[in-house]
Scaffold this active site. Structure first.
Site, PDB file in Angstrom:
ATOM      1  CE  LYS A 115      -4.492  -1.581   1.650  1.00 29.32           C
ATOM      2  NZ  LYS A 115      -5.531  -1.418   2.634  1.00 29.32           N
ATOM      3  CE  LYS A 197      -5.592  -8.424  -2.065  1.00 28.18           C
ATOM      4  NZ  LYS A 197      -5.786  -8.137  -0.629  1.00 28.18           N
ATOM      5  CE  LYS A 200     -12.932  -3.471  -1.306  1.00 33.87           C
ATOM      6  NZ  LYS A 200     -13.826  -4.069  -0.560  1.00 33.87           N
TER       7      LYS A 200
HETATM    8  P1  TYM Z   1     -10.479  -6.265   3.640  1.00 35.77           P
HETATM    9  O1  TYM Z   1     -11.640  -5.416   3.766  1.00 35.77           O
HETATM   10  O2  TYM Z   1      -9.268  -5.988   2.484  1.00 35.77           O
HETATM   11  O3  TYM Z   1     -10.983  -7.902   2.918  1.00 35.77           O
HETATM   12  C1  TYM Z   1     -12.219  -8.386   3.748  1.00 35.77           C
HETATM   13  C2  TYM Z   1     -11.854  -9.763   3.779  1.00 35.77           C
HETATM   14  O4  TYM Z   1     -11.949 -10.525   2.303  1.00 35.77           O
HETATM   15  C3  TYM Z   1     -10.582 -11.161   2.255  1.00 35.77           C
HETATM   16  N1  TYM Z   1     -10.164 -11.137   0.806  1.00 35.77           N
HETATM   17  C4  TYM Z   1      -9.942 -12.221   0.105  1.00 35.77           C
HETATM   18  N2  TYM Z   1     -10.079 -13.448   0.242  1.00 35.77           N
HETATM   19  C5  TYM Z   1      -9.838 -14.114  -0.914  1.00 35.77           C
HETATM   20  N3  TYM Z   1      -9.452 -13.588  -2.117  1.00 35.77           N
HETATM   21  C6  TYM Z   1      -9.159 -12.197  -2.239  1.00 35.77           C
HETATM   22  N4  TYM Z   1      -8.939 -12.070  -3.509  1.00 35.77           N
HETATM   23  C7  TYM Z   1      -9.673 -11.627  -1.164  1.00 35.77           C
HETATM   24  N5  TYM Z   1      -9.413 -10.231  -1.008  1.00 35.77           N
HETATM   25  C8  TYM Z   1     -10.129  -9.918   0.360  1.00 35.77           C
HETATM   26  C9  TYM Z   1      -9.727 -10.764   3.177  1.00 35.77           C
HETATM   27  O5  TYM Z   1      -8.662 -11.758   3.690  1.00 35.77           O
HETATM   28  C10 TYM Z   1     -10.639 -10.354   4.388  1.00 35.77           C
HETATM   29  O6  TYM Z   1     -10.708 -11.536   5.101  1.00 35.77           O
HETATM   30  N6  TYM Z   1      -7.457  -5.898   7.521  1.00 35.77           N
HETATM   31  C11 TYM Z   1      -8.925  -6.483   7.008  1.00 35.77           C
HETATM   32  C12 TYM Z   1     -10.084  -5.901   7.544  1.00 35.77           C
HETATM   33  C13 TYM Z   1     -10.045  -6.184   9.258  1.00 35.77           C
HETATM   34  C14 TYM Z   1     -10.104  -7.524  10.089  1.00 35.77           C
HETATM   35  C15 TYM Z   1     -10.148  -7.035  11.384  1.00 35.77           C
HETATM   36  C16 TYM Z   1     -10.244  -8.551   9.768  1.00 35.77           C
HETATM   37  C17 TYM Z   1      -9.838  -5.053  10.325  1.00 35.77           C
HETATM   38  N7  TYM Z   1      -9.805  -5.643  11.447  1.00 35.77           N
HETATM   39  C18 TYM Z   1     -10.173  -7.886  12.339  1.00 35.77           C
HETATM   40  C19 TYM Z   1     -10.166  -9.683  10.634  1.00 35.77           C
HETATM   41  C20 TYM Z   1     -10.340  -9.347  12.060  1.00 35.77           C
HETATM   42  C21 TYM Z   1      -8.781  -6.089   5.810  1.00 35.77           C
HETATM   43  O7  TYM Z   1      -8.199  -5.095   5.008  1.00 35.77           O
HETATM   44  O8  TYM Z   1      -9.717  -6.878   4.968  1.00 35.77           O
END
Ligand code: TYM
Length: 333
Positions: A115, A197, A200
């Site tokens: 990022k 991966k 969006k």
């Molecule tokens: P975020 O918002 O980027 O994504 C949400 C969830 O989607 C999963 N994910 C994917 N899984 C498979 N293939 C993909 N291409 C893909 N893109 C996204 C992510 O692994 C995630 O589970 N840091 C986290 C949000 C967060 C969080 C937390 C998660 C904040 N606090 C506490 C768990 C516990 C994030 O940015 O997810």
């Protein structure tokens, strides 16, 4: 006495409509866990502002994310679903954890490296300490399990390390959370570059399926998916594009890789791509219908997120108050 159910925590950023990656890697696993566990789910708007957001869009996306999670089957009779910035304990615990996280550990986070390269004009302190806030989300509830996609594994390891360090310094308080990562679909890849991966933030709209895309759009994007010059639908090293389509198809139909290979034996990639597109679109249709209904009822949404923030605060403040006491803060009267 019956053993207390384990606690699940997970969150998602409100940075636009969820992708098929978010859905298959994480969200679709959230609803089925509700019967077996106590579940706490969160729209993490505070994480979202680590990269610049348009305030009007952030508010809109946060409400949409809340409605979309309800549309994906989060049941408020069974789970708590709230908006992160409504529950002050997350920011409070974050500070304690920041003071127990090392610069070196945060510097090793691959998401920070990615990022900060992508947003080179805004490498802010929040982006750097993002994993501490994520650890606070999880530890404020003493979660046992965290259902996420594979890309969040490193952040979870950091959360465990910080919890362990805190417990050693101040005495046992935090549960060490375990990742809960699906066997199939933990890393859904871009349809245009299957070595990356699905995200969006991809500039090419054909790379990414959004869960509110209509059926024609979904099928069109799958038809354009990058594959290889072979013609055999089978899961094999080096066939990144086909492997990705097979894991998507498998997760929405429940079919094994062998069954998929048999189904498409002697047929070309064209047929397979259309079948994947149709299966995904049909699987997502009820979510689109539920979402359309929910997003038009803002009063209902407000009632839900207000009541759920209160529940989340009540739960987490007991744990955060203990953490405050342990580090030596004077107890409030
Ligand atoms: P975020 O918002 O980027 O994504 C949400 C969830 O989607 C999963 N994910 C994917 N899984 C498979 N293939 C993909 N291409 C893909 N893109 C996204 C992510 O692994 C995630 O589970 N840091 C986290 C949000 C967060 C969080 C937390 C998660 C904040 N606090 C506490 C768990 C516990 C994030 O940015 O997810």
């Amino acid at each position: 006495m019956a053993e207390e159910k384990k606690l699940i925590f997970s969150g998602i950023q409100p940075t636009g409509t969820f992708t098929l990656g978010n859905y298959i890697g994480a969200i679709r696993n959230w609803a089925p866990l509700q019967d077996q566990y106590r579940c706490v789910y969160c729209v993490v708007d505070m994480h979202a502002i680590t990269v610049r957001q348009d305030p009007v869009k952030l508010r809109q996306h946060t409400l949409e994310a809340y409605a979309l999670l309800l549309a994906c089957g989060i049941d408020l009779d069974k789970s708590i679903l709230f908006i992160q910035s409504h529950v002050r304990t997350h920011a409070e615990l974050n500070w304690l954890l920041c003071c127990n996280t090392q610069f070196g550990e945060l510097s090793r986070m691959t998401q920070f490296k990615d990022k900060s390269a992508r947003h080179a004009d805004d490498v802010n302190a929040g982006l750097f300490t993002y994993p501490s806030l994520m650890a606070a989300d999880i530890l404020a509830y003493n979660a046992d399990l965290v259902p996420v996609g594979a890309d969040q594994k490193q952040h979870l390891e950091l959360a465990r390390n910080v919890a362990q360090r805190f417990n050693q310094r101040y005495g046992e308080l935090f549960t060490l959370p375990e990742p809960y990562i699906p066997d199939v679909g933990a890393r859904v890849m871009s349809l245009q570059d299957p070595t990356k991966k699905m995200s969006k933030s991809d500039e090419n709209p054909n790379a990414c399926i959004l869960i509110l895309d209509d059926k024609d759009t979904i099928i069109r994007k799958f038809k354009r998916a990058v594959t290889d010059s072979d013609a055999e639908v089978c899961y094999r090293e080096g066939k990144d594009g086909i492997n990705n389509l097979m894991s998507i198809y498998s997760s929405v139909t429940g079919k094994s890789y062998e069954e998929i290979t048999a189904e498409f034996a002697g047929r070309g990639y064209g047929d397979f791509k259309v079948a994947v597109g149709e299966a995904v679109a049909d699987h997502l249709q009820p979510i689109r219908d539920n979402f359309a209904r929910l997003i038009s009822d803002k009063a209902y949404l407000k009632e839900c997120y207000t009541a759920n923030a209160e529940k989340a605060l009540r739960y987490s403040q007991r744990i955060v108050a203990k953490a405050f006491h342990k580090v030596g803060f004077v107890d409030k009267g």
